[in-house]
Design an enzyme around this catalytic site. Sequence first.
Site, PDB file in Angstrom:
ATOM      1  N   TYR A 153      83.255  35.296  27.943  1.00  0.00           N
ATOM      2  CA  TYR A 153      82.044  35.829  27.298  1.00  0.00           C
ATOM      3  C   TYR A 153      82.440  36.966  26.375  1.00  0.00           C
ATOM      4  CZ  TYR A 153      77.611  38.315  26.701  1.00  0.00           C
ATOM      5  OH  TYR A 153      76.507  38.931  26.165  1.00  0.00           O
ATOM      6  N   GLU A 241      76.588  37.414  19.893  1.00  0.00           N
ATOM      7  CA  GLU A 241      76.941  36.989  21.253  1.00  0.00           C
ATOM      8  C   GLU A 241      77.593  35.607  21.205  1.00  0.00           C
ATOM      9  OE1 GLU A 241      73.837  35.706  23.987  1.00  0.00           O
ATOM     10  OE2 GLU A 241      74.606  37.067  25.502  1.00  0.00           O
TER      11      GLU A 241
END
Length: 432
Positions: A153, A241
Amino acid sequence: MASPAAAQARTVLRVLALRPRLLAARSQAVQLTTRRWLNLQEYQSKKLMADNGVKVQRFFVVDTANEALEAAKKLNAKEIVLKAQILAGGRGKGIFSSGLKGGVHLSKDPNVVGQLAKQMIGYNLATKQTSKEGVKVNKVMVAEALDISRETYFAILMDRSCNGPVLVGSPQGGVDIEEVAASNPELIFKEKIDIIDGVKDSQAQRMAENLGFLGPLKNQAADQIKKLYNLFLKIDATQVEVNPFGETPEGQVVCFDAKINFDDNAEFRQKDIFAMDDGSENEPIENEAARYDLKYIGLDGNIACFVNGAGLAMATCDIIFLNGGKPANFLDLGGGVKEVQVYEAFKLLTADPKVEAILVNIFGGIVNCAIIANGITKACRELKLKVPLVVRLEGTNVHEAQSILSNSGLPITSAVDLEDAAKKAVASVTKK
Ligand code: GDP
Ligand code: MN
């Protein structure tokens, strides 16, 4: 109702959940003020990334099953990944109204890609981040699938508590990052970035290492991190993101997913990017409100609220609830007010069939109450208002405003304060 703003707010809150200091009240305010933030689809974000040296898969975006089939053939890849384009996350685990499970599918056969696209396009996709009904899928991305050996991530966001950008990463990607943050907070890594200095090599390297990239992959990941940061700055993003920020068995670091949020105040210098927003997932009423610089938020009660400012909106909502009522919506007038906005606001509020009463709660700090009063009386006359209207005005020029209302001959109920206004509005809908 699902809306990009709600999804957007959820994404923001999801990332903000990494900040322990965030207050619940603040998070709600974020939700209210995000209404008009720009939202781009994954394919649009990936185009920006590809144009700026960030590694994404080759892809086409199409809006019919036939085009999906053609695109799959044209890609001529070992395997194809088909991805429904909606603003909400969690698509992989979503479910379509056609019965198809999963908004992300892999296949080696272009014909299968065509058949899957048929069960996606035109149907609603419901995910953890949408309402139960889900969001209608108009477009699908047809991309070259790559094997993924590891999912991490990575995100960059503007963080108020750090007075600038922060890199956030976890070697445990692909999954819900808030779950990782809750169960394994030690697996969330952060790097505060000095906006003047930018990302230092040492910071990019450390993040790459924390994400678990080894050997030559470490430099590649650090390079992608810096490129993502440059993009973040260049496009005035408030958040980039990438989940998963992945690794392939062939030794490539690839951005498999993309979610970018933008700073609305930068619209004047990011015209090309803002022009990409088609508002296709907005409720029509939100788009209409935005045309007049108004923020609309739909709720499910029956008292329409016409307010100025997110704080007052929340206070109005609370006090309606406390008095046993339920707000139908909010229309936030913001700061600089013109009579025409008041008129348009009333038009929007009364167009909602759920609305059985209107509560106006305006605090005239910058706003001149007399302008509001003139707008209200004009709207009442021209729109032949049929529902009870309770008005609480306070602040600049309030006396003139009150005489405009009381001399209008219109059935407007004045309220002395917020409590009184809420009581009267709730009474007007329960009386019937
Ligand atoms: P999201 O569910 O909306 O976050 O959509 P993603 O784009 O993140 O896709 C969901 C999941 O599908 C990812 O976490 C991956 O596990 C998988 N996925 C997406 N693209 C590919 C691909 O090209 N190859 C493989 N093997 N898996 C993929
Ligand atoms: Mn994802």
